[in-house]
Write an enzyme that holds these catalytic residues in place. Structure first.
Site, PDB file in Angstrom:
ATOM      1  CG  PHE A  92     -13.560  -3.671  16.662  1.00 32.30           C
ATOM      2  CD1 PHE A  92     -14.495  -4.698  16.727  1.00 32.30           C
ATOM      3  CD2 PHE A  92     -12.755  -3.585  15.536  1.00 32.30           C
ATOM      4  CE1 PHE A  92     -14.619  -5.617  15.686  1.00 32.30           C
ATOM      5  CE2 PHE A  92     -12.867  -4.501  14.497  1.00 32.30           C
ATOM      6  CZ  PHE A  92     -13.809  -5.510  14.569  1.00 32.30           C
ATOM      7  CG  ASN A 129       7.122 -12.042   7.681  1.00 29.95           C
ATOM      8  OD1 ASN A 129       7.346 -11.810   6.504  1.00 29.95           O
ATOM      9  ND2 ASN A 129       6.599 -13.164   8.119  1.00 29.95           N
ATOM     10  CE1 TYR A 175      -3.288   2.869   0.677  1.00 27.05           C
ATOM     11  CE2 TYR A 175      -2.903   2.608   3.038  1.00 27.05           C
ATOM     12  CZ  TYR A 175      -3.511   3.268   1.987  1.00 27.05           C
ATOM     13  OH  TYR A 175      -4.353   4.322   2.241  1.00 27.05           O
ATOM     14  CB  ILE A 176       2.840   2.952   2.549  1.00 24.93           C
ATOM     15  CG1 ILE A 176       1.558   3.024   3.392  1.00 24.93           C
ATOM     16  CG2 ILE A 176       3.620   4.268   2.667  1.00 24.93           C
ATOM     17  CD1 ILE A 176       1.752   3.024   4.871  1.00 24.93           C
ATOM     18  CE  LYS A 209       6.745  -1.928  10.711  1.00 22.85           C
ATOM     19  NZ  LYS A 209       7.519  -1.743   9.482  1.00 22.85           N
ATOM     20  CE1 TYR A 215       3.182  -3.135  11.933  1.00 26.92           C
ATOM     21  CE2 TYR A 215       1.850  -1.582  13.184  1.00 26.92           C
ATOM     22  CZ  TYR A 215       2.650  -1.870  12.097  1.00 26.92           C
ATOM     23  OH  TYR A 215       2.926  -0.895  11.174  1.00 26.92           O
ATOM     24  CG  LEU A 254     -12.710   2.863  10.653  1.00 33.08           C
ATOM     25  CD1 LEU A 254     -13.787   1.959  11.237  1.00 33.08           C
ATOM     26  CD2 LEU A 254     -12.482   4.083  11.551  1.00 33.08           C
TER      27      LEU A 254
HETATM   28  N1  UDP Z   1     -12.066  -0.305  13.864  1.00 33.43           N
HETATM   29  C1  UDP Z   1     -13.418  -0.571  14.018  1.00 33.43           C
HETATM   30  N2  UDP Z   1     -13.995  -1.452  13.159  1.00 33.43           N
HETATM   31  C2  UDP Z   1     -13.302  -2.079  12.151  1.00 33.43           C
HETATM   32  C3  UDP Z   1     -11.927  -1.784  12.002  1.00 33.43           C
HETATM   33  C4  UDP Z   1     -11.351  -0.885  12.882  1.00 33.43           C
HETATM   34  O1  UDP Z   1     -14.065  -0.052  14.920  1.00 33.43           O
HETATM   35  O2  UDP Z   1     -13.899  -2.878  11.419  1.00 33.43           O
HETATM   36  C5  UDP Z   1     -11.430   0.665  14.774  1.00 33.43           C
HETATM   37  C6  UDP Z   1     -10.244   0.089  15.509  1.00 33.43           C
HETATM   38  O3  UDP Z   1     -10.672  -0.585  16.679  1.00 33.43           O
HETATM   39  C7  UDP Z   1      -9.443   1.353  15.801  1.00 33.43           C
HETATM   40  C8  UDP Z   1      -9.731   2.247  14.588  1.00 33.43           C
HETATM   41  O4  UDP Z   1     -10.924   1.726  14.002  1.00 33.43           O
HETATM   42  O5  UDP Z   1      -9.975   1.986  16.944  1.00 33.43           O
HETATM   43  C9  UDP Z   1      -8.626   2.225  13.565  1.00 33.43           C
HETATM   44  O6  UDP Z   1      -8.300   0.879  13.297  1.00 33.43           O
HETATM   45  P1  UDP Z   1      -7.447   0.423  12.054  1.00 33.43           P
HETATM   46  O7  UDP Z   1      -7.383  -1.077  12.067  1.00 33.43           O
HETATM   47  O8  UDP Z   1      -7.972   1.078  10.824  1.00 33.43           O
HETATM   48  O9  UDP Z   1      -5.999   1.048  12.324  1.00 33.43           O
HETATM   49  P2  UDP Z   1      -4.985   0.885  13.574  1.00 33.43           P
HETATM   50  O10 UDP Z   1      -5.179   2.133  14.388  1.00 33.43           O
HETATM   51  O11 UDP Z   1      -5.306  -0.365  14.304  1.00 33.43           O
HETATM   52  O12 UDP Z   1      -3.653   0.851  12.925  1.00 33.43           O
END
Ligand code: UDP
Length: 355
Positions: free
Chosen positions: A230, A110, A12-13, A168, A164, A213
Site C-alpha cells: 500500500f 468498543n 493475540y497479545i 486509544k 483507532y 503485513l
Molecule cells: N501493508 C501493506 N500491505 C498489506 C498490509 C499492510 O503494504 O497487505 C503495509 C501498511 O500499509 C503499513 C505496514 O504494511 O505501511 C504495516 O501495516 P500493518 O497493518 O501490519 O500495521 P499498522 O502499522 O497499520 O498497525
C-alpha cells in the site's frame, strides 16, 4: 494470592502475555489467581482453553473465564465483582486501522465506551492497578521530517491520523484523569508493530479478516499470490512505509515487568500513570520486510504496488529508552528473521489445520 483480570486474553497479545505470566507462575507475593474476560468477537476460544490447561499443568488454580463484552456494563460489573482483581491487564480492543476508518462508531463504542465501563467498575471495587494497551497510532504522522526520521520518544506530540488511534488516545487521557480523580495507578504501553508468534507454537497472530503485513505476506507467498503493497510514494528511503516490528513475546515480557512494578511498589495513594513506548528503535520498510521474508522462505515473494491505505503514517519507530531504564525491559526476540520464522511456523500450523 494475587487475583488478576486479563481482558482480551483470547486475543493475540493478551494470550501471549497470559502464557508468559503462567510460565512464570508467581508474582512477588504468591501464585496467581487468573481471570480471563473476552467476548470472543475476535479472540479464540482455543487460546483460552490452552491457557486454562497450561495454568492447571503448572499447579495454578483453574483460571476463570468470563465470556462478556466490555460494552455490556452489567455483565462486566458482575465479572469484576466475582474476580475481585488486584490488578487488571486491559488488552481487549478492536485494532484494525482500516476498519476503524470505515466504522469509527464501532471503534468508539468498543474501545472507548467499553474501557470507560471498565474504569467505572474498577472504581466501584476500588481496584487501582491497571495495565493498558495503547499504540504508536497515537502519534499519527509526525509532520517534521527531522522528527519522523528518528525514533519517537513518549513526549512526541499526540495527533492520531485514524479513528483507532483516536480511541486509544481518548482512553489514555481518561486513565490519566482517573489517576488524578480516584487514585488509579496505571501503566500504559504504546505498542509499535506487534509481530511473530510464541515459541511454544500454541499462540500466534490470527485475525479474521487479517489486515496486518506479515501474516498477509506469508499467506500470499505460500499461495503463490502477490502481496499488495500500500503506497510506494512516501517520503521514506524506498517509498514504502516504515514500521518498528516488535516480537509479541517481547511485548509480553514488558507487561510482566509493568505488572510487577504496579504490584511490588506501594500503590501511590494519589494515583499515577506511567507511559512507555515498546519497540526496537529499528525501522523496517515494507519492501525490506519482503526481502527478509524471501531469505526466510528461500524463494522470491511477489508483490504489486497499490495506492496508499487510508490512515497510514509514513514512519513509526519507537524510542523505548524509558521502558529500558525504568522497567529494565530489553527486547530479546525481535530480529526480523526471528519474527518471520515464528510467524511462518504459526501460519503453516493455521493452514495445516484448515483455518
Ligand atoms: N501493508 C501493506 N500491505 C498489506 C498490509 C499492510 O503494504 O497487505 C503495509 C501498511 O500499509 C503499513 C505496514 O504494511 O505501511 C504495516 O501495516 P500493518 O497493518 O501490519 O500495521 P499498522 O502499522 O497499520 O498497525
Amino acid at each position: 494470592m494475587p487475583s488478576l483480570l486479563i481482558t482480551g486474553a483470547a486475543g493475540y497479545i493478551g494470550s501471549h502475555f497470559a502464557e508468559a505470566l503462567i510460565g512464570q507462575g508467581v508474582l512477588s507475593d504468591g501464585p496467581l489467581d487468573l481471570h480471563f474476560l473476552d467476548d470472543l468477537s475476535t479472540g479464540h476460544r482455543e487460546f483460552l482453553d490452552r491457557l486454562v490447561a497450561l495454568a492447571e499443568s503448572k499447579g495454578l488454580p483453574r483460571p476463570k473465564v468470563y465470556e462478556a463484552s466490555l460494552t455490556d456494563a452489567p455483565a462486566l460489573e458482575r465479572a469484576i465483582e466475582q474476580a475481585e482483581p488486584e490488578a487488571v491487564l486491559h488488552f481487549a480492543a478492536l485494532i484494525s486501522v482500516a476498519e476503524s476508518v470505515q466504522k469509527p462508531e464501532l471503534y468508539f463504542r468498543n474501545n472507548v465506551e467499553g474501557s470507560q465501563n471498565l474504569l467505572r467498575s474498577l472504581q466501584k471495587v476500588n481496584c487501582r492497578r491497571l495495565v493498558f494497551s495503547s499504540t504508536a497510532a497515537v502519534y499519527g504522522n509526525p509532520p517534521d521530517p527531522a522528527v519522523a526520521s528518528r525514533p519517537l520518544p513518549e513526549s512526541t506530540a499526540l495527533a492520531p491520523v485514524n479513528p483507532y488511534g483516536e480511541t486509544k488516545l481518548a482512553m489514555e487521557r481518561a486513565i490519566e484523569e482517573a489517576s488524578r480523580a480516584w487514585g488509579l495507578n496505571a501503566v500504559i504501553f504504546r505498542y509499535f508493530n506487534a509481530a511473530g508468534a510464541s515459541a511454544s507454537g500454541g499462540f500466534g497472530e490470527w485475525h479474521e479478516p487479517e489486515t496486518h503485513l506479515i501474516p498477509l505476506l506469508l499467506r500470499a507467498a505460500s499461495r503463490g499470490e502477490k502481496l499488495k503493497v500500500f503506497g510506494s510514494d512516501y517520503a521514506t528511503r524506498d517509498g514504502t512505509c516504515i514500521r518498528d516490528y516488535i516480537h509479541v513475546e517481547d511485548l509480553a515480557s514488558a507487561h510482566v515487568l509493568g505488572l510487577e512494578r504496579l504490584m511490588g511498589g506501594a500503590v501511590s495513594a494519589s494515583g499515577a500513570t506511567e507511559t512507555f513506548n515498546l519497540g526496537t528503535a529499528q525501522g523496517t520498510s515494507v519492501l525490506e520486510v519482503i526481502r527478509a521474508a524471501e531469505e526466510v522462505l528461500g524463494h522470491p515473494v511477489g508483490y504489486e504496488i497499490y495506492p496508499r491505505r487510508a490512515g497510514d503514517s509514513a514512519v513509526l519507530v519507537a524510542d523505548s529508552t524509558r521502558a529500558r531504564e525504568v522497567l529494565g525491559w530489553e527486547p530479546k526476540h525481535s530480529s526480523m528473521e526471528h519474527i518471520l520464522r515464528t510467524a511462518w511456523g504459526w501460519e503453516r500450523g493455521l493452514q495445516a489445520s484448515g483455518r
